[in-house]
Design an enzyme around this catalytic site. Sequence first.
Site, PDB file in Angstrom:
ATOM      1  N   ASN A   1     -10.285  -0.460  -1.116  1.00 48.43           N
ATOM      2  CA  ASN A   1      -8.941  -0.421  -1.015  1.00 48.43           C
ATOM      3  C   ASN A   1      -8.039  -0.965  -2.080  1.00 48.43           C
ATOM      4  O   ASN A   1      -8.061  -2.162  -2.424  1.00 48.43           O
ATOM      5  CB  ASN A   1      -8.381  -1.258   0.375  1.00 48.43           C
ATOM      6  CG  ASN A   1      -6.996  -1.158   0.601  1.00 48.43           C
ATOM      7  OD1 ASN A   1      -6.109  -0.695  -0.144  1.00 48.43           O
ATOM      8  ND2 ASN A   1      -6.448  -1.555   1.438  1.00 48.43           N
TER       9      ASN A   1
ATOM     10  N   CYS B   1       0.760  -1.320   0.077  1.00 47.94           N
ATOM     11  CA  CYS B   1      -0.306   0.012   0.118  1.00 47.94           C
ATOM     12  C   CYS B   1       0.669   1.094   0.023  1.00 47.94           C
ATOM     13  O   CYS B   1       0.190   2.370  -0.175  1.00 47.94           O
ATOM     14  CB  CYS B   1      -0.918   0.142   1.146  1.00 47.94           C
ATOM     15  SG  CYS B   1      -2.146  -1.595   1.059  1.00 47.94           S
TER      16      CYS B   1
ATOM     17  N   HIS C   1      -3.699   6.862   2.266  1.00 48.33           N
ATOM     18  CA  HIS C   1      -4.362   5.819   1.600  1.00 48.33           C
ATOM     19  C   HIS C   1      -5.524   5.117   2.072  1.00 48.33           C
ATOM     20  O   HIS C   1      -5.879   5.150   3.226  1.00 48.33           O
ATOM     21  CB  HIS C   1      -3.090   4.685   2.096  1.00 48.33           C
ATOM     22  CG  HIS C   1      -3.425   3.220   1.778  1.00 48.33           C
ATOM     23  ND1 HIS C   1      -3.712   2.910   0.544  1.00 48.33           N
ATOM     24  CD2 HIS C   1      -3.793   2.098   2.327  1.00 48.33           C
ATOM     25  CE1 HIS C   1      -4.216   1.805   0.600  1.00 48.33           C
ATOM     26  NE2 HIS C   1      -3.934   1.024   1.650  1.00 48.33           N
TER      27      HIS C   1
HETATM   28  N1  ACO Z   1     -18.839  -9.170   7.313  1.00 47.77           N
HETATM   29  C1  ACO Z   1     -19.480  -9.593   8.334  1.00 47.77           C
HETATM   30  N2  ACO Z   1     -18.936 -10.104   9.395  1.00 47.77           N
HETATM   31  C2  ACO Z   1     -17.581  -9.992   9.391  1.00 47.77           C
HETATM   32  C3  ACO Z   1     -16.843  -9.584   8.179  1.00 47.77           C
HETATM   33  C4  ACO Z   1     -17.707  -9.353   7.183  1.00 47.77           C
HETATM   34  N3  ACO Z   1     -17.181  -9.120   5.997  1.00 47.77           N
HETATM   35  N4  ACO Z   1     -15.560  -9.925   8.304  1.00 47.77           N
HETATM   36  C5  ACO Z   1     -15.274 -10.649   9.727  1.00 47.77           C
HETATM   37  N5  ACO Z   1     -16.691 -10.444  10.149  1.00 47.77           N
HETATM   38  C6  ACO Z   1     -17.011 -10.724  11.682  1.00 47.77           C
HETATM   39  C7  ACO Z   1     -15.990 -11.784  12.146  1.00 47.77           C
HETATM   40  O1  ACO Z   1     -15.934 -13.123  12.031  1.00 47.77           O
HETATM   41  C8  ACO Z   1     -16.060 -11.499  13.719  1.00 47.77           C
HETATM   42  O2  ACO Z   1     -17.080 -12.299  14.207  1.00 47.77           O
HETATM   43  P1  ACO Z   1     -16.992 -13.194  15.586  1.00 47.77           P
HETATM   44  O3  ACO Z   1     -17.081 -11.787  16.483  1.00 47.77           O
HETATM   45  O4  ACO Z   1     -18.286 -13.871  15.604  1.00 47.77           O
HETATM   46  O5  ACO Z   1     -15.969 -13.689  15.708  1.00 47.77           O
HETATM   47  C9  ACO Z   1     -16.657 -10.027  13.845  1.00 47.77           C
HETATM   48  O6  ACO Z   1     -17.141  -9.725  12.424  1.00 47.77           O
HETATM   49  C10 ACO Z   1     -15.751  -8.971  14.252  1.00 47.77           C
HETATM   50  O7  ACO Z   1     -14.375  -9.351  13.624  1.00 47.77           O
HETATM   51  P2  ACO Z   1     -13.315  -8.410  13.799  1.00 47.77           P
HETATM   52  O8  ACO Z   1     -12.197  -8.922  12.848  1.00 47.77           O
HETATM   53  O9  ACO Z   1     -12.950  -8.238  15.338  1.00 47.77           O
HETATM   54  O10 ACO Z   1     -13.791  -6.915  13.307  1.00 47.77           O
HETATM   55  P3  ACO Z   1     -12.962  -5.618  13.611  1.00 47.77           P
HETATM   56  O11 ACO Z   1     -13.974  -4.792  14.177  1.00 47.77           O
HETATM   57  O12 ACO Z   1     -11.796  -5.574  13.857  1.00 47.77           O
HETATM   58  O13 ACO Z   1     -13.021  -5.039  12.026  1.00 47.77           O
HETATM   59  C11 ACO Z   1     -11.532  -4.478  10.128  1.00 47.77           C
HETATM   60  C12 ACO Z   1     -12.374  -5.793  10.981  1.00 47.77           C
HETATM   61  C13 ACO Z   1     -12.574  -3.710   9.373  1.00 47.77           C
HETATM   62  C14 ACO Z   1     -10.722  -5.524   9.132  1.00 47.77           C
HETATM   63  C15 ACO Z   1     -10.672  -4.092  11.004  1.00 47.77           C
HETATM   64  O14 ACO Z   1     -10.084  -4.778  11.896  1.00 47.77           O
HETATM   65  C16 ACO Z   1      -9.751  -2.983  10.451  1.00 47.77           C
HETATM   66  O15 ACO Z   1     -10.131  -1.872   9.881  1.00 47.77           O
HETATM   67  N6  ACO Z   1      -8.472  -3.264  10.530  1.00 47.77           N
HETATM   68  C17 ACO Z   1      -7.636  -2.490   9.793  1.00 47.77           C
HETATM   69  C18 ACO Z   1      -6.890  -3.276   8.533  1.00 47.77           C
HETATM   70  C19 ACO Z   1      -7.394  -2.770   7.210  1.00 47.77           C
HETATM   71  O16 ACO Z   1      -8.337  -1.795   7.096  1.00 47.77           O
HETATM   72  N7  ACO Z   1      -6.865  -3.539   6.235  1.00 47.77           N
HETATM   73  C20 ACO Z   1      -6.944  -3.241   4.942  1.00 47.77           C
HETATM   74  C21 ACO Z   1      -5.740  -3.657   4.212  1.00 47.77           C
HETATM   75  S1  ACO Z   1      -4.419  -3.309   4.963  1.00 47.77           S
HETATM   76  C22 ACO Z   1      -3.979  -1.722   4.474  1.00 47.77           C
HETATM   77  O17 ACO Z   1      -4.090  -1.437   3.281  1.00 47.77           O
HETATM   78  C23 ACO Z   1      -3.176  -0.972   5.429  1.00 47.77           C
END
Ligand code: ACO
Length: 336
Positions: A293, A116, A263
């Site tokens: 993204n 990224c 980004h």
């Molecule tokens: N739809 C519905 N539910 C989902 C999805 C989805 N697409 N994906 C995960 N879940 C569920 C999980 O299974 C979990 O369920 P559980 O509680 O029963 O186990 C629940 O949602 C919560 O999952 P978490 O991973 O804890 O969710 P979180 O609130 O952390 O959000 C996210 C996930 C959006 C990826 C977050 O961690 C985040 O923003 N991370 C930053 C990383 C990022 O944005 N990466 C992009 C690529 S990297 C880059 O470009 C820098």
Amino acid sequence: MTDRRAHITGTGMYVPERVVTNEDLTKLMDTSDEWIQQRSGIRERRHVEPGEETPADLALHASRRALEDAGLGPGDIDCIVLATLSAQADFPGTSFFLHERLGVGDIPCMDLRAQCCGFLYSLQMADSLVRTGVYGRVLVVGCEVHSTGIELATRGRDVAVLFGDGAGAVVVEASDGAPKGSEILEIRLHAEGRHAKKLWVEYPNSCFPGRLTHELLDAGAIYPKMEGRFVFKHAVTRMPEVLLETLNAASVKLEDVDLFLFHQANLRINEFVAKSLEIPPEKVFNNIERYGNCSAASIPMLLAEATRQGRLAKGQLVAMTAFGSGFTWASGLVRW
Ligand code: ACO
């Protein structure tokens, strides 16, 4: 070498026609529009028509638009640096296919892998090549086709909903004295390899013969794996850090920056970064809600859209900041 500077003289972007909404994804996996929008800010993204559009096609359209914007043709450039994490082929990558399609004789081209942050890494390389007089004009491209490498099923939903396909490009040119376009003032890059496995694609890899097995394929080991919360925490720490480092190096105050381009990983990350630095929301330009993204393509796509929408005017200061797999983090400052 005296006052030879590097300028961005043209921008361009391209996304595939096919719009994939959050609602469309609910037909492929257990997810919801509400979950995706709340967690990431994404409403829709673009996906290529599989088998019909290649990464080089996307890069070609974006590059032609950037060259046209600069008033140049393919024959005017001296080198191509293309940033990607979704190479058209393991080797030679993507840039060579773009090279062929653009028709640029035998000039050098290369793929740069910094995920990224790939665009800002490539921009620093172009800036250095131009300022030291190695080349007069460098085409810098960010290009990703994620849709063919994510698991569009419930098992891969945490990553699959975030990524989109797209390409962005800029032309970097030398000027000796007289300003020629938008001057690159400062670029700062960082990496922390100990976190490489927090966001990565493990297979196929070259650590064992054959690189892939049927079992690994069935287990979905070819798809990106991410520790989302760990990535989030590091992104919201490193992005402000490197942004301030860049501004300090250029002796520019945060309040003097006219536009911030972060980004487009996740709207929540960008809101967090802006809030922590007390940057007013109207100074931040995002397009993640429409494209998701697009990794290395995100920032050049933002540059192209911001200029065409009149959000970036001549003489304004634009600060760009990214965080990504590797880990990598980077920032750049340009006087537009
Ligand atoms: N739809 C519905 N539910 C989902 C999805 C989805 N697409 N994906 C995960 N879940 C569920 C999980 O299974 C979990 O369920 P559980 O509680 O029963 O186990 C629940 O949602 C919560 O999952 P978490 O991973 O804890 O969710 P979180 O609130 O952390 O959000 C996210 C996930 C959006 C990826 C977050 O961690 C985040 O923003 N991370 C930053 C990383 C990022 O944005 N990466 C992009 C690529 S990297 C880059 O470009 C820098």
